[in-house]
Design a protein around this motif. Structure first.
Motif, mmCIF file in Angstrom:
data_model
loop_
_atom_site.group_PDB
_atom_site.id
_atom_site.type_symbol
_atom_site.label_atom_id
_atom_site.label_comp_id
_atom_site.label_asym_id
_atom_site.label_seq_id
_atom_site.Cartn_x
_atom_site.Cartn_y
_atom_site.Cartn_z
ATOM 1 N N ILE A 75 -10.583 -1.433 66.874
ATOM 2 C CA ILE A 75 -11.215 -2.033 65.572
ATOM 3 C C ILE A 75 -11.538 -3.266 66.248
ATOM 4 O O ILE A 75 -12.784 -3.011 65.208
ATOM 5 C CB ILE A 75 -9.806 -2.430 64.640
ATOM 6 C CG1 ILE A 75 -9.112 -0.923 64.692
ATOM 7 C CG2 ILE A 75 -10.254 -2.842 63.753
ATOM 8 C CD1 ILE A 75 -9.688 -0.032 64.009
ATOM 9 N N LEU A 76 -11.531 -4.296 66.578
ATOM 10 C CA LEU A 76 -12.104 -5.491 66.837
ATOM 11 C C LEU A 76 -13.275 -4.858 67.383
ATOM 12 O O LEU A 76 -14.854 -5.622 67.414
ATOM 13 C CB LEU A 76 -11.173 -6.593 67.840
ATOM 14 C CG LEU A 76 -12.332 -7.979 67.994
ATOM 15 C CD1 LEU A 76 -12.011 -8.284 66.756
ATOM 16 C CD2 LEU A 76 -10.794 -8.743 69.020
ATOM 17 N N LEU A 77 -13.875 -4.396 68.085
ATOM 18 C CA LEU A 77 -14.605 -3.784 68.893
ATOM 19 C C LEU A 77 -15.690 -3.338 68.497
ATOM 20 O O LEU A 77 -16.928 -3.714 67.404
ATOM 21 C CB LEU A 77 -14.451 -2.778 70.480
ATOM 22 C CG LEU A 77 -13.446 -3.088 71.434
ATOM 23 C CD1 LEU A 77 -13.810 -1.887 72.922
ATOM 24 C CD2 LEU A 77 -14.798 -4.511 71.968
ATOM 25 N N LEU A 78 -15.343 -2.648 66.923
ATOM 26 C CA LEU A 78 -15.947 -2.271 66.119
ATOM 27 C C LEU A 78 -16.455 -3.283 64.780
ATOM 28 O O LEU A 78 -17.813 -2.883 64.760
ATOM 29 C CB LEU A 78 -15.266 -0.811 65.157
ATOM 30 C CG LEU A 78 -14.830 0.466 66.213
ATOM 31 C CD1 LEU A 78 -14.429 1.564 65.271
ATOM 32 C CD2 LEU A 78 -16.518 0.863 66.009
ATOM 33 N N ILE A 79 -15.933 -3.548 65.073
ATOM 34 C CA ILE A 79 -16.358 -5.629 64.104
ATOM 35 C C ILE A 79 -17.489 -5.805 65.559
ATOM 36 O O ILE A 79 -18.653 -6.469 64.687
ATOM 37 C CB ILE A 79 -14.937 -6.525 63.926
ATOM 38 C CG1 ILE A 79 -14.021 -5.175 62.805
ATOM 39 C CG2 ILE A 79 -15.266 -8.065 63.778
ATOM 40 C CD1 ILE A 79 -12.573 -6.281 62.682
ATOM 41 N N ILE A 80 -16.935 -5.898 66.086
ATOM 42 C CA ILE A 80 -18.531 -6.715 67.058
ATOM 43 C C ILE A 80 -19.632 -5.990 67.208
ATOM 44 O O ILE A 80 -20.252 -6.654 67.135
ATOM 45 C CB ILE A 80 -17.501 -7.156 68.653
ATOM 46 C CG1 ILE A 80 -16.465 -8.272 68.314
ATOM 47 C CG2 ILE A 80 -18.391 -7.377 69.661
ATOM 48 C CD1 ILE A 80 -15.326 -8.446 69.745
#
Length: 96
Positions: A75-80
């Motif tokens: 999820i954090l990688l998608l946000i980044i």
């Protein structure tokens, strides 16, 4: 202003690599490939936990329990990746 955006993009790219390293190291520790009793591994593990955990914790709190599967790094990688695309496509061309 472009220099500031370049620094932000570089920081996001570096954080992406730290997240990937954390995920790989957590798998290696979970499958007993590396041991955290080794001082070098423990130092790297501690560094990666201190860097990634403050950002991953709020995401984990919002997600429902998945039975031992942690998808918060994804999820954090998608946000980044979303933030990087916004900077490259919308902010970077409008700054001189």
């Amino acid at each position: 202003m472009r220099a500031v955006l370049d620094v932000v993009l570089l920081a996001l790219q570096l954080y992406t690599w730290l997240l990937i390293a954390m995920a790989i190291l957590s798998w290696l520790v979970a499958f007993n490939v590396v041991n955290t009793r080794n001082s070098v591994v423990a130092a790297i593990w501690d560094f990666l936990i201190r860097i990634t955990e403050p950002v991953l914790r709020p995401i984990r709190n919002m997600l429902p329990s998945m039975g031992g599967i942690d998808i918060s790094p994804i999820i954090l990688l998608l946000i980044i990746f979303f933030i990087q695309r916004v900077i490259v496509l919308y902010l970077y061309p409008s700054v001189y």
